[in-house]
Design a protein around this motif. Sequence first.
Motif, PDB file in Angstrom:
ATOM      1  N   PHE A 137       0.844  -1.209   0.000  1.00 51.65           N
ATOM      2  CA  PHE A 137       0.000   0.000   0.000  1.00 51.65           C
ATOM      3  C   PHE A 137       0.879   1.259   0.000  1.00 51.65           C
ATOM      4  CE2 PHE A 137      -1.744   3.351   2.757  1.00 51.65           C
ATOM      5  CZ  PHE A 137      -2.869   3.716   2.030  1.00 51.65           C
ATOM      6  N   LEU A 138       1.913   1.256   0.834  1.00 46.80           N
ATOM      7  CA  LEU A 138       2.784   2.438   0.910  1.00 46.80           C
ATOM      8  C   LEU A 138       3.585   2.624  -0.377  1.00 46.80           C
ATOM      9  CD1 LEU A 138       4.014   2.089   4.597  1.00 46.80           C
ATOM     10  CD2 LEU A 138       2.616   3.951   3.659  1.00 46.80           C
ATOM     11  N   LYS A 139       4.046   1.504  -0.934  1.00 45.41           N
ATOM     12  CA  LYS A 139       4.834   1.608  -2.174  1.00 45.41           C
ATOM     13  C   LYS A 139       3.979   2.244  -3.279  1.00 45.41           C
ATOM     14  CE  LYS A 139       8.143   1.113  -5.065  1.00 45.41           C
ATOM     15  NZ  LYS A 139       9.263   2.058  -5.018  1.00 45.41           N
ATOM     16  N   LYS A 140       2.680   1.888  -3.282  1.00 43.45           N
ATOM     17  CA  LYS A 140       1.803   2.449  -4.313  1.00 43.45           C
ATOM     18  C   LYS A 140       1.453   3.912  -4.006  1.00 43.45           C
ATOM     19  CE  LYS A 140      -2.113   1.523  -7.180  1.00 43.45           C
ATOM     20  NZ  LYS A 140      -3.546   1.595  -6.951  1.00 43.45           N
ATOM     21  N   SER A 141       1.184   4.220  -2.727  1.00 46.81           N
ATOM     22  CA  SER A 141       0.734   5.585  -2.402  1.00 46.81           C
ATOM     23  C   SER A 141       1.888   6.577  -2.274  1.00 46.81           C
ATOM     24  CB  SER A 141      -0.033   5.619  -1.074  1.00 46.81           C
ATOM     25  OG  SER A 141      -0.570   4.395  -0.759  1.00 46.81           O
ATOM     26  N   TYR A 142       3.044   6.075  -1.819  1.00 43.64           N
ATOM     27  CA  TYR A 142       4.212   6.954  -1.639  1.00 43.64           C
ATOM     28  C   TYR A 142       5.436   6.294  -2.269  1.00 43.64           C
ATOM     29  CZ  TYR A 142       1.541   9.925   1.408  1.00 43.64           C
ATOM     30  OH  TYR A 142       0.605  10.786   1.885  1.00 43.64           O
ATOM     31  N   PRO A 143       5.451   6.194  -3.627  1.00 46.90           N
ATOM     32  CA  PRO A 143       6.509   5.413  -4.285  1.00 46.90           C
ATOM     33  C   PRO A 143       7.922   5.928  -4.007  1.00 46.90           C
ATOM     34  CG  PRO A 143       5.151   6.598  -5.906  1.00 46.90           C
ATOM     35  CD  PRO A 143       4.496   6.774  -4.584  1.00 46.90           C
ATOM     36  N   ASN A 144       8.042   7.208  -3.651  1.00 49.19           N
ATOM     37  CA  ASN A 144       9.402   7.737  -3.449  1.00 49.19           C
ATOM     38  C   ASN A 144       9.830   7.779  -1.993  1.00 49.19           C
ATOM     39  OD1 ASN A 144       9.610   8.158  -6.219  1.00 49.19           O
ATOM     40  ND2 ASN A 144       8.409  10.068  -6.013  1.00 49.19           N
ATOM     41  N   SER A 145       8.950   7.346  -1.108  1.00 51.72           N
ATOM     42  CA  SER A 145       9.316   7.412   0.321  1.00 51.72           C
ATOM     43  C   SER A 145      10.254   6.265   0.682  1.00 51.72           C
ATOM     44  CB  SER A 145       8.058   7.294   1.191  1.00 51.72           C
ATOM     45  OG  SER A 145       7.310   8.465   1.094  1.00 51.72           O
ATOM     46  N   LYS A 146      11.209   6.594   1.537  1.00 50.00           N
ATOM     47  CA  LYS A 146      12.145   5.599   2.034  1.00 50.00           C
ATOM     48  C   LYS A 146      11.631   5.120   3.383  1.00 50.00           C
ATOM     49  CE  LYS A 146      17.161   5.557   2.332  1.00 50.00           C
ATOM     50  NZ  LYS A 146      18.372   6.327   2.148  1.00 50.00           N
ATOM     51  N   LEU A 147      11.852   3.869   3.716  1.00 50.65           N
ATOM     52  CA  LEU A 147      11.390   3.355   5.011  1.00 50.65           C
ATOM     53  C   LEU A 147      12.578   3.159   5.942  1.00 50.65           C
ATOM     54  CD1 LEU A 147       8.628   1.124   5.970  1.00 50.65           C
ATOM     55  CD2 LEU A 147      10.835   0.106   6.407  1.00 50.65           C
ATOM     56  N   TYR A 148      12.409   3.587   7.190  1.00 46.20           N
ATOM     57  CA  TYR A 148      13.483   3.474   8.182  1.00 46.20           C
ATOM     58  C   TYR A 148      13.086   2.506   9.283  1.00 46.20           C
ATOM     59  CZ  TYR A 148      15.516   7.404   5.762  1.00 46.20           C
ATOM     60  OH  TYR A 148      16.065   8.190   4.786  1.00 46.20           O
ATOM     61  N   VAL A 149      13.986   1.570   9.573  1.00 47.96           N
ATOM     62  CA  VAL A 149      13.741   0.605  10.648  1.00 47.96           C
ATOM     63  C   VAL A 149      14.779   0.817  11.743  1.00 47.96           C
ATOM     64  CG1 VAL A 149      12.741  -1.153   9.131  1.00 47.96           C
ATOM     65  CG2 VAL A 149      15.204  -1.151   9.515  1.00 47.96           C
ATOM     66  N   ALA A 157      13.288  -7.951   4.894  1.00 46.48           N
ATOM     67  CA  ALA A 157      12.902  -8.796   3.754  1.00 46.48           C
ATOM     68  C   ALA A 157      11.537  -8.376   3.202  1.00 46.48           C
ATOM     69  CB  ALA A 157      12.874 -10.254   4.195  1.00 46.48           C
ATOM     70  N   ILE A 158      10.586  -8.125   4.092  1.00 48.83           N
ATOM     71  CA  ILE A 158       9.228  -7.793   3.625  1.00 48.83           C
ATOM     72  C   ILE A 158       9.209  -6.441   2.903  1.00 48.83           C
ATOM     73  CG2 ILE A 158       6.892  -7.132   4.422  1.00 48.83           C
ATOM     74  CD1 ILE A 158       7.148  -9.349   6.557  1.00 48.83           C
ATOM     75  N   PHE A 159       9.833  -5.449   3.494  1.00 45.90           N
ATOM     76  CA  PHE A 159       9.749  -4.107   2.887  1.00 45.90           C
ATOM     77  C   PHE A 159      10.603  -3.981   1.622  1.00 45.90           C
ATOM     78  CE2 PHE A 159       8.058  -3.231   7.126  1.00 45.90           C
ATOM     79  CZ  PHE A 159       6.877  -2.608   6.759  1.00 45.90           C
ATOM     80  N   THR A 160      11.785  -4.585   1.616  1.00 44.39           N
ATOM     81  CA  THR A 160      12.555  -4.515   0.364  1.00 44.39           C
ATOM     82  C   THR A 160      11.854  -5.364  -0.691  1.00 44.39           C
ATOM     83  OG1 THR A 160      14.028  -6.257   1.135  1.00 44.39           O
ATOM     84  CG2 THR A 160      14.840  -4.035   1.371  1.00 44.39           C
ATOM     85  N   GLY A 161      11.240  -6.458  -0.262  1.00 42.81           N
ATOM     86  CA  GLY A 161      10.481  -7.322  -1.185  1.00 42.81           C
ATOM     87  C   GLY A 161       9.343  -6.565  -1.846  1.00 42.81           C
ATOM     88  N   ALA A 162       8.790  -5.583  -1.152  1.00 41.09           N
ATOM     89  CA  ALA A 162       7.696  -4.788  -1.724  1.00 41.09           C
ATOM     90  C   ALA A 162       8.235  -3.634  -2.572  1.00 41.09           C
ATOM     91  CB  ALA A 162       6.807  -4.248  -0.601  1.00 41.09           C
ATOM     92  N   GLY A 163       9.551  -3.543  -2.668  1.00 47.88           N
ATOM     93  CA  GLY A 163      10.148  -2.530  -3.536  1.00 47.88           C
ATOM     94  C   GLY A 163      10.504  -1.229  -2.831  1.00 47.88           C
ATOM     95  N   LEU A 164      10.372  -1.207  -1.506  1.00 49.53           N
ATOM     96  CA  LEU A 164      10.724   0.025  -0.791  1.00 49.53           C
ATOM     97  C   LEU A 164      12.221   0.040  -0.473  1.00 49.53           C
ATOM     98  CD1 LEU A 164       7.655  -0.076   1.543  1.00 49.53           C
ATOM     99  CD2 LEU A 164       8.304   1.996   0.344  1.00 49.53           C
ATOM    100  N   GLU A 165      12.765   1.236  -0.460  1.00 51.34           N
ATOM    101  CA  GLU A 165      14.160   1.359  -0.050  1.00 51.34           C
ATOM    102  C   GLU A 165      14.191   1.400   1.481  1.00 51.34           C
ATOM    103  OE1 GLU A 165      17.828   4.392  -0.718  1.00 51.34           O
ATOM    104  OE2 GLU A 165      16.083   4.618  -2.027  1.00 51.34           O
ATOM    105  N   VAL A 166      15.033   0.564   2.090  1.00 53.40           N
ATOM    106  CA  VAL A 166      15.031   0.464   3.557  1.00 53.40           C
ATOM    107  C   VAL A 166      16.380   0.906   4.130  1.00 53.40           C
ATOM    108  CG1 VAL A 166      14.765  -1.123   5.513  1.00 53.40           C
ATOM    109  CG2 VAL A 166      13.360  -1.454   3.463  1.00 53.40           C
ATOM    110  N   ALA A 167      16.333   1.712   5.175  1.00 54.57           N
ATOM    111  CA  ALA A 167      17.562   2.120   5.862  1.00 54.57           C
ATOM    112  C   ALA A 167      17.313   2.073   7.373  1.00 54.57           C
ATOM    113  CB  ALA A 167      17.957   3.525   5.431  1.00 54.57           C
TER     114      ALA A 167
END
Length: 406
Positions: A114-126, A136-146
């Motif tokens: 959902f986030l990848k579709k609504s905010y394709p340019n947002s980076k996710l921070y863990v 694994a889940i967030f990079t698998g969905a195509g999000l950039e994770v840091a």
Amino acid sequence: MFNHIENYAGDPILSLMESFNNDARFEKVNLSIGLYSDENGVTPIMDAVAKAKLVLKALNNSPSLYLPMSGMPSYVKQVQQLLFESTPSAQAQNKIATIQTLGGSGALKIGADFLKKSYPNSKLYVSDPTWDNHIAIFTGAGLEVAYYPYFNKSTGTVDFKNMIDFLETLDEKSIVLLHPCCHNPTGADLSNVQWDVVIRVLKEKNLIPFLDLAYLGFGDGFEEDAYAIKSMTQSGLSFLLSNSFSKIFSLYGERVGALSIICGSEQEANLVLGQLKATVRKNYSSPPTYGAQLIDVVLSNIELKRNWLDELECMRTRMNTMRTALYAQLIKIGADKNKFKFLIEQKGMFSYTGFTSQQVKTLREEFAIYLVASGRICLAGLNRNNIKRVAEAFLTLTEKTNTVSI
Ligand code: LMR
């Protein structure tokens, strides 16, 4: 055709479970996966769940139809009531879009898509570190994770100043994954005062919080552990909340959880719900029935709900008793008080021992004690029969290498 397929090295947590099951040593101890075991080393069927099974058995004649994409409506309602009990206005204003999911992991995956579709340019921070599967889940969905700074290895507590300083540097609409309680893997939680500061920064910087809740009630108690959800809802922030019932209902195999998105208005919540349904349809069409029915039966019956909350409290107390007992045993056999103090300071199902992956290997090979390679232990794997042996192995290892850094 498939010669080029990469070898899968296995999952850092789930593969350990297989190795443990295949280990023929009688004295083996499983402190790896987050699976609650009772004092006899058995994963219990909770009494409230056993009663709910009887209720469902009596009603067993209904055909097995597809559930709606968003799940069983009565279950979804119960989940909202449970999680937002203390902030009824958000619920009353229909500002929350909730769907039933395949456990907490399913909720994370639907949230990630959902986030990848609504905010394709947002980076996710863990948080550094976090549960391995988050990445694994967030990079698998195509999000950039840091990572954002979270854990101070030398104190065994949250590295709060660095965490806040870092969050303040993020671009707006960055996504921040947070653990509302019982941080996995470290057991180091934010205090309520620290949560207030985090929420203020999230709001000021216009960030998108994603709370992952798998251990509600395992930390300081059911209500106490819900502080972050309550204050974030009250703050008016929009956020995502994934929740799992695997551990707190001891229903691992039923894959039952939910994703809630707290929106700014009813209209927004309707739009979001539509997209969540579309995301479910694309992934697995609709969720399964049985686990949701069980939870619905328990939560909709005052007595069964009380019964379940009491049992949950017993699980929490047992894990805390094991924390204290392991610490006391270590001190009794001569361990340095400060070295293992983290055990009684950290919360929930896990603690971070600071053991290196080499030490973890030694524990497994020489002592038949299984930990996750990061040094994480699951307190629920301890009981009166194995605690002495675990303490002795920990101390032997510490003395041998003297590298436990916490
Ligand atoms: C864990 O962290 O051990 C659990 O959440 C189980 C899992 O799926 O990794």
